[in-house]
Motif scaffolding. Structure first.
Motif, PDB file in Angstrom:
ATOM      1  N   SER A 137       0.988  -1.249  -0.025  1.00 53.25           N
ATOM      2  CA  SER A 137       0.053   0.151   0.042  1.00 53.25           C
ATOM      3  C   SER A 137       0.875   1.288   0.096  1.00 53.25           C
ATOM      4  CB  SER A 137      -0.904  -0.004   1.204  1.00 53.25           C
ATOM      5  OG  SER A 137      -1.486   1.303   1.463  1.00 53.25           O
ATOM      6  N   SER A 140      -1.300   3.866   4.874  1.00 54.78           N
ATOM      7  CA  SER A 140      -2.118   2.980   5.728  1.00 54.78           C
ATOM      8  C   SER A 140      -3.413   3.330   5.709  1.00 54.78           C
ATOM      9  CB  SER A 140      -1.424   3.335   7.162  1.00 54.78           C
ATOM     10  OG  SER A 140      -1.466   4.342   7.757  1.00 54.78           O
ATOM     11  N   ILE A 141      -3.918   4.304   6.148  1.00 51.94           N
ATOM     12  CA  ILE A 141      -5.477   5.158   6.110  1.00 51.94           C
ATOM     13  C   ILE A 141      -5.666   5.945   5.228  1.00 51.94           C
ATOM     14  CG2 ILE A 141      -7.312   5.397   7.737  1.00 51.94           C
ATOM     15  CD1 ILE A 141      -6.150   4.077   9.897  1.00 51.94           C
ATOM     16  N   ASN A 199      -9.058   0.687   4.700  1.00 53.49           N
ATOM     17  CA  ASN A 199      -8.058   1.783   4.314  1.00 53.49           C
ATOM     18  C   ASN A 199      -9.053   3.042   3.838  1.00 53.49           C
ATOM     19  OD1 ASN A 199      -7.013  -1.100   3.589  1.00 53.49           O
ATOM     20  ND2 ASN A 199      -5.269   0.297   4.289  1.00 53.49           N
TER      21      ASN A 199
END
Length: 992
Positions: A137, A140-141, A199
């Protein structure tokens, strides 16, 4: 592809097959195959292979939009495009979400990500562990509405910071801010799936848009991208490609150990045993030993050229179509290794053709009947072979190798092109083949070399033999001895076996030459030539050469300030247009000045005295944009005051006055401003506004005719006014035919209703906003005089104590006398607030600008109860029974107030007559009553003209008033008589 693989030898053995058929037909009527089926990398007697071009080049690199396409199966390493399975935008169209499915899972990892064919990210982490979920990714969020943090989440992931989609600039809170418009999560396709809602959540999350926890993509390698709209970063949905290390396969066929491998034997074994997308065979149906042996052969280390690191002899790197026929996919896998794939003895077997020894010697005693021997034919003979493949060294673009190569340094003398061409009577025998599962150029060249050598060497034989040959397998080497043909242990590879009912075996073979399988060192492939074509994504920036401004006359009466931006274009030949944007330095949003090929821009409607930011960038024919070149410019425009007005004159025409002047020639002229005072000695400051604005090109205005002094000034677009006012004095007598009916006078008491106004010393002024003593701070810190308190209020009103009340509704001329001057509490330059340079005029007794006024308002009524709203008053004719008046005082300076010295309103009634002819008086002893059609304001005079009067007759008039009179005729004896008469009543005013 199939033809490319099989054609070299189809015709070569056709005759052999025909011969076998002939001898079998002569021996038996019924035959049975030893092998239920047979095919391999170059076995001719099988159905044509399908067109495999879709497995190569753009066929697997494009991004498709289809819900019908099956997922490919990636073995080895391939660059893959995805199938767009979901697109969604947020409500404000700010974010675009794209989910792309790439292939069947579980795969090892991705190594590189390309956006629009340009490397965006590289991942150097470990392969995923079998059965475990792995995501890679960029964050992360991902909940932020504006991604202002650089994407650096997953370890071992590096982003190309010079990629056009890595960073852009947006204005956030009036500040140019770096944003990162591309975010992604990649999933390895484990059976557990993955929920992106963990996410991409919140207001801008995928769950709210429809991609929820039911959409985990179990068993599918896929990725989600979130692109934030930015015209500099994107001109379309980007093309997405991942280089994917593919399927985890069983690398220990005698046990179970799953890991990444591009060994073609292991890839074929996985495909045959997989129950999701493969054949689903059990281990008991496969000859594991043959696959293990083939695995070892494929894993042979070879050195492709002198000084090179070793590579594996055979490699399988392919994206198989999962909805392609199973048999076709098996053939594709076999194309990456020189192998035979057979079903014999109830087991599936794999054998890679190569060097070996004879497993059976066959002599004349074992040969039954005839033996047919055929040589090479030009139909299946080649002197140059071209192999097309997707080159891993060239970003997986379709490439080709030829054998013999142009540089024949490492080519044996008998296989040099000139030699072979001479042997073939100078006939070019060229052949082209496709290798969809091969990506290494040296492996591809080795396969092309073997194809050419096999096509040119060896005899083909076919015969029937005893049952001793029943234990043979396809691909075995046999030694044939036949005195009649001069064969003495000549070696052949078995290519076909057929069992007859009586136990005999019909077979065919091709001559074996161990030298064909010897790995020969290749020439090192030249590096791709350095391209001198420019990268279309790197765009040269222009340079700003000048920014100027000027006043322009756009059209008659429409003046503007134009800013001209000149710049020098870039030498980048792909650039075909330029974009210019601009804004005030105090604004946050840029405006476009257009996109065109020209190198100047003219921007209208810019404001004088304002500083502008200007940016210019290049745009090429593919839509890619350069960085901005920036500059600032302060617009001069219309800073100078307009010229003084000349030839100001007045012309009285009855009750109106026409003011005229010579038009001002300033381009930035906005309007003329006219002020008035009944006192001809008053200065410009001691006047009231007569006409607020007269817009050009007008150079005259009509106003009520009044005696007094008139002033005029010109104002420009920025509010600058003429340095000196121009004046004219007009004098006019009372209007002929007008009689003063009534006057109301407010000075000096000004005893009416006050709102922020006060009477002082017989005058009316604006009130102050507080008492001087109430001022906070030190005594010396306060400005002005005691009487002004802490400043003058900006506006106030005074409603007259008196009103005009009439007996009926009349129409009359109302005129005002308003004598106003200017009271300045700070009357010297040193006392004025602000900077020294900001104040215009002389040091003492000067005011910087006249911005005070006293306006008279009128409201009328017919019943003294319901009044109209107060409206601005000008001398003129009004119709009313009752009239009230109010003054509005205003100032733009807290240290000064207008001061009303005289305030009167006068009502004039105009002359009028009313007459009637041939009126008969009658004999009523009360007389004849005459009522005027419209009452007069004053009692009129009445003139009588009598008819048919006799001697001694006379009349009397009684009850004469503004509304009428009574007349009675008498004879000499005093008796009422009837006579005919005319009358004319002359007076002022007309009741309505």
């Amino acid at each position: 592809m199939c033809d490319a693989i099989t054609d070299p030898f189809e015709d070569l053995v056709d005759d052999v097959v025909d011969f076998i058929d002939d001898i079998i037909d002569g021996i038996i009527d019924i035959i049975a195959d030893i092998g239920d089926f047979l095919f391999g990398w170059l076995i001719p007697d099988m159905p044509d292979m399908p067109d495999l071009s879709d497995l190569m080049g753009d066929g697997i690199l494009v991004n498709k939009r289809s819900t019908m396409d099956a997922m490919p199966v990636v073995y080895g390493t391939r660059k893959m495009g995805g199938n767009i399975v979901w697109l969604a935008t947020t409500d404000d169209n700010q974010f675009l979400y794209v989910v792309l499915a790439f292939c069947e899972g579980q795969v090892a990892k991705f190594t590189e990500l390309y956006l629009d064919d340009e490397l965006y990210a590289t991942y150097t982490g470990s392969d995923s562990t079998y059965g475990n979920t792995t995501t890679i990714s960029s964050a992360s969020i991902l909940t932020s509405p504006t991604p202002t943090t650089a994407p650096t989440n997953t370890s071992n992931l590096s982003i190309e910071t010079d990629h056009p989609m890595y960073k852009a600039v947006e204005v956030i809170d009036d500040v140019d801010t770096d944003i990162f418009p591309t975010e992604f999560i990649w999933f390895n396709g484990s059976d557990d799936g993955y929920d992106y809602g963990n996410n991409f959540s919140g207001e801008f999350g995928v769950n709210r848009l429809g991609w929820d926890d039911k959409h985990k993509g179990k068993g599918i390698c896929h990725a989600i991208f979130r692109f934030k709209y930015n015209s500099d970063a994107f001109n379309r949905i980007p093309k997405v490609n991942f280089i994917i290390k593919g399927k985890l396969v069983n690398t220990n066929l005698s046990g179970s150990s799953y890991a990444y491998s591009n060994n073609p034997a292991l890839c074929l074994h996985d495909y045959l045993t997989n129950t999701v997308y493969g054949k689903g065979l059990s281990a008991s149906e496969i000859d594991t030993a043959s696959f293990t042996t083939a695995q070892g052969v494929a894993n042979t280390d070879v050195t492709p050229y002198t000084g090179a690191s070793t590579i594996k002899l055979f490699q399988c790197n392919v994206g198989l179509g999962s909805n392609t026929k199973l048999i076709d996919n098996v053939k594709t896998l076999l194309s990456s290794m020189r192998a035979f794939f057979t079903f014999s003895g109830g087991l599936y077997k794999l054998k890679i053709e190569g060097t070996g020894t004879s497993v059976l010697s066959i002599n004349e005693d074992m040969i039954i009947g005839q033996i047919k021997v055929t040589g090479e034919t030009k139909v299946s003979k080649y002197n140059r072979v071209t192999a097309k493949f997707d080159n891993e060294e060239n970003n997986y673009m379709t490439d080709e190798v030829t054998y013999p190569p142009t540089d024949e340094t490492n080519v044996g003398s008998s296989y040099k092109y000139a030699t072979m061409l001479s042997d073939d009577n100078d006939e070019e025998l060229h052949f082209e083949m496709l290798l969809p599962a091969t990506t290494n150029p040296y492996v591809a060249e080795d396969i092309a070399e073997l194809v050419l050598k096999r096509s040119r060497g060896g005899l083909k034989i076919a015969f029937a033999t005893t049952s001793e040959a029943q234990n043979l397998s396809i691909g075995d080497i046999i030694a044939v001895t036949h005195s009649g043909l001069g064969f003495s242990d000549n070696l052949y590879i078995v290519t076909n076996l057929t069992l007859t009912p009586n136990g005999e075996v019909a077979m065919s073979g091709v001559e074996y030459d161990a030298n064909v399988y010897t790995y020969n060192s290749k020439n090192i492939r030249a590096n791709l030539p350095t391209t001198f074509l420019p990268n279309p994504k790197i765009v040269g920036s222009p340079s700003i050469t000048s920014i100027t401004d000027a006043m322009v006359n756009i059209q008659e009466g429409n003046i503007d300030v134009r800013m001209t931006v000149s710049f020098r274009g870039t030498s980048d030949y792909l650039v075909d247009k330029y974009e210019v944007v601009y804004k005030k330095t105090t604004d946050s949003t840029y405006k476009s000045a257009g996109i065109s090929s020209g190198t100047t821009r003219e921007i209208l409607n810019v404001e004088s005295g304002v500083t502008y930011n200007v940016k210019v960038r290049s745009i090429n024919s593919l839509g890619y944009k350069s960085a901005y070149t920036t500059a600032t410019h302060e617009v001069v425009g219309a800073k100078d005051p307009p010229a003084n007005v000349s030839d100001f004159a007045i012309d009285y025409q009855n009750q109106i006055a026409v003011l005229t002047w010579t038009p001002n020639t300033d381009l930035d002229l906005a309007y003329y401003h006219i002020r008035y005072s009944p006192d001809t000695t008053n200065s410009y400051a001691n006047t009231t506004v007569l006409v607020e604005k007269v817009s050009p090109p007008a150079n005259s205005v009509t106003v009520p005719a009044k005696t007094g002094i008139y002033y005029i000034k010109a104002f420009d677009l920025l509010g600058h006014e003429s340095t000196t006012e121009t004046s004219v004095i007009g004098t006019i007598a009372e209007f002929e035919g007008q009689v003063l009916a009534t006057t109301i006078t407010e000075e000096t008491g000004f005893s009416g209703t006050h709102s922020n106004t006060v009477p002082v010393d017989g005058t009316l002024i604006l009130d102050s906003s507080g008492n001087f003593d109430s001022y906070s701070g030190n005594f010396d810190d306060a400005t002005g005089l005691f009487d002004a308190g802490t400043g003058v209020v900006p506006s106030g009103t005074y409603t007259f104590a008196n009103q005009i009340s009439l007996g009926a509704k009349y129409q009359g001329r109302v005129s005002s006398v308003l004598n106003v001057d200017y009271l300045d509490y700070i009357n010297n330059f040193d006392s004025m607030a602000g900077n020294f340079d900001s104040v215009a005029g002389l040091f003492d007794g000067a005011i910087s600008t006249v911005n005070h006024d006293a306006k008279l308002l009128i409201a009328t009524s017919d019943d003294n109860t319901t009044y109209t709203t107060f409206k601005p008053f000008q001398d003129g004719n009004y119709a009313f029974r009752y009239a009230r008046f109010k003054l509005n005082l205003s100032t733009g300076t807290s240290s000064a107030t207008p001061r009303v010295n005289n305030c009167q309103v006068k009502l004039f009634m105009g002359d009028r007559t009313e007459k009637e002819q041939n009126v008969v008086s009658g004999t009523d002893t009360n007389g004849k009553t005459i009522t005027f059609a419209n009452a007069f304001f004053f009692e009129p005079s009445v003139t009588i003209a009598s008819q048919n009067i006799e001697t001694g007759n006379f009349f009397t008039i009684t009850s004469k008033s503004a509304t009428g009179f009574t007349i009675e005729y008498f004879n000499a004896g005093g008796t009422t008589i009837s006579r005919t008469f005319d009358y004319v009543a002359t007076g002022q005013g007309r009741a309505i």
